[in-house]
Design an enzyme around this catalytic site. Sequence first.
Site, PDB file in Angstrom:
ATOM      1  N   HIS A  90      -1.877   1.172   7.532  1.00  0.00           N
ATOM      2  CA  HIS A  90      -2.265   1.471   5.908  1.00  0.00           C
ATOM      3  C   HIS A  90      -2.104   2.225   5.186  1.00  0.00           C
ATOM      4  O   HIS A  90      -1.876   3.651   6.222  1.00  0.00           O
ATOM      5  CB  HIS A  90      -3.602   0.840   5.811  1.00  0.00           C
ATOM      6  CG  HIS A  90      -3.812   0.813   3.734  1.00  0.00           C
ATOM      7  ND1 HIS A  90      -3.125   0.064   3.264  1.00  0.00           N
ATOM      8  CD2 HIS A  90      -5.391   1.313   2.922  1.00  0.00           C
ATOM      9  CE1 HIS A  90      -4.031   0.529   2.015  1.00  0.00           C
ATOM     10  NE2 HIS A  90      -5.255   0.892   2.477  1.00  0.00           N
ATOM     11  N   CYS A  96       0.855  -1.407  -0.194  1.00  0.00           N
ATOM     12  CA  CYS A  96       0.228   0.311   0.364  1.00  0.00           C
ATOM     13  C   CYS A  96       0.780   1.413   0.460  1.00  0.00           C
ATOM     14  O   CYS A  96       0.215   2.218  -0.763  1.00  0.00           O
ATOM     15  CB  CYS A  96      -1.144  -0.273   1.230  1.00  0.00           C
ATOM     16  SG  CYS A  96       0.070  -0.469   2.727  1.00  0.00           S
ATOM     17  N   ASN A 105      -7.820   4.780  -2.345  1.00  0.00           N
ATOM     18  CA  ASN A 105      -6.729   3.518  -2.000  1.00  0.00           C
ATOM     19  C   ASN A 105      -6.361   3.142  -2.667  1.00  0.00           C
ATOM     20  O   ASN A 105      -6.369   3.350  -4.791  1.00  0.00           O
ATOM     21  CB  ASN A 105      -8.420   2.827  -0.992  1.00  0.00           C
ATOM     22  CG  ASN A 105      -7.592   1.849  -0.180  1.00  0.00           C
ATOM     23  OD1 ASN A 105      -7.021   1.731  -0.434  1.00  0.00           O
ATOM     24  ND2 ASN A 105      -8.801   1.765   0.749  1.00  0.00           N
TER      25      ASN A 105
END
Length: 446
Positions: A367, A71, A388
């Site tokens: 994250h 991520c 995202n």
Amino acid sequence: MNEKAVTNELIERCSRYYNSDLNNKVYSDAVIRNGLVDVALNHEAVADMHYHFSEEIDVGDVTNQKKTGRCWMFAALNCVRHGISESLQMKDKNFELSQNYTFFWDKLEKSNLFLENIISTIDKDIDDHEVIGLLNSPVEEGGRWGLFAKLIEKYGVVPKYAMPDSKTSEDSKVLNQILNEKMREYAKVLRKMYRENKSIEIIRDKKEEMLIDIYNILCHFLGEPPKTFDFEYRDVNGDFHREKDITPLDFYNKYSTVKPKDYIVLVNYPAEDKPFGKTYSIKYHGNVVDDEPIKYLNVDINTLKELAIAQIKGGEQVSFGCDVGKMSHREFGIMDMNLFNYETVLNTKFDMNKEERLMYRASGSSHVMTFTGVNLVNGKPNRWKVQNSWGEAAGNKGFYIMSDEWFDEYVLRVAINKKYVSEEILRAYEQEPIILDPWNTLGPVF
């Protein structure tokens, strides 16, 4: 009767408490049948969180990290690719950089760092807590802006077509297992050499042989990174452009308007042992071995918000780290403190503030995403737009929405271009960092 044990008397008291409130049985039946998330979902909160923002950046479609812990590099590469696309006025708004390329070099560099950390602790006992920590997590997949900055400045970037994803770069479980097994094997070999009175020079020669082996393994899983490639694109006017045989580093230096070295990372970790206005670094943490520690300046939450807003207004998305699993709904793409009525449904209280959650390891940076918009009311934010990297199925075509209250509680770090930062903050950032233990909550926990 052992006073430390769970007794029948205590169990009877538990049962009486549970059965004393008829609502407990009603909610239990609902949760048993439907699960806590659906039962506790606050639909009024869902209705309040709509996707309209006074300040917004068009960054194209979301990307998808799939079954990996990439991520942090997806978020950073999203910032870089948007800068390239905008500066060149590319027709393809969804131009993408190769995450697999960055992934390869991160794995190699983290392997080297692990082996160097083993060498630096080579005189310690195998049961030493730092050695145990290193062996528990030899090559971690996660990372942060500072790690990305070191990779991109050393290796550059390439378009996704120059090094596309492999099966393993989309699902890295087996690769991680292989690498970690090899790292522990190598640790055994290096430590044995030290106990056989081999010199550090000979040990490091052996380390280089080990890295050659790791490079070979990585090529089997991910492919070998290109040394040069042809950069081709069409601009918004329909004109075609080509630059032949450009190196990844030359490509980055020439075309990227986002240079991570021009950014600083600010964190909000309210804790007695980490006063605001000080910089911190984590022992053993990083990827590229050099003399520049990865550091963070701890500031209050309003400073994070003000600088994030300034950067969004300046047309740049903001990479940030957060605790994404708390008070969030993947399908709706909502992060909001009022999203779930957990206390009502479970008939209990949750009573820790941000500092306490961090101190007791109930929260941490899990994250990394990017802010691409914010809604301001009388100059104050009430919700944030989030890009995202979980594909388009989650949220609103892959974008999330975050309430400002959620920002307060669960956003922990942001990467901000120095041009948006005051001289006072820049001076504070230049301080020598306080080196924290590797298990400190500011860094990776082992």
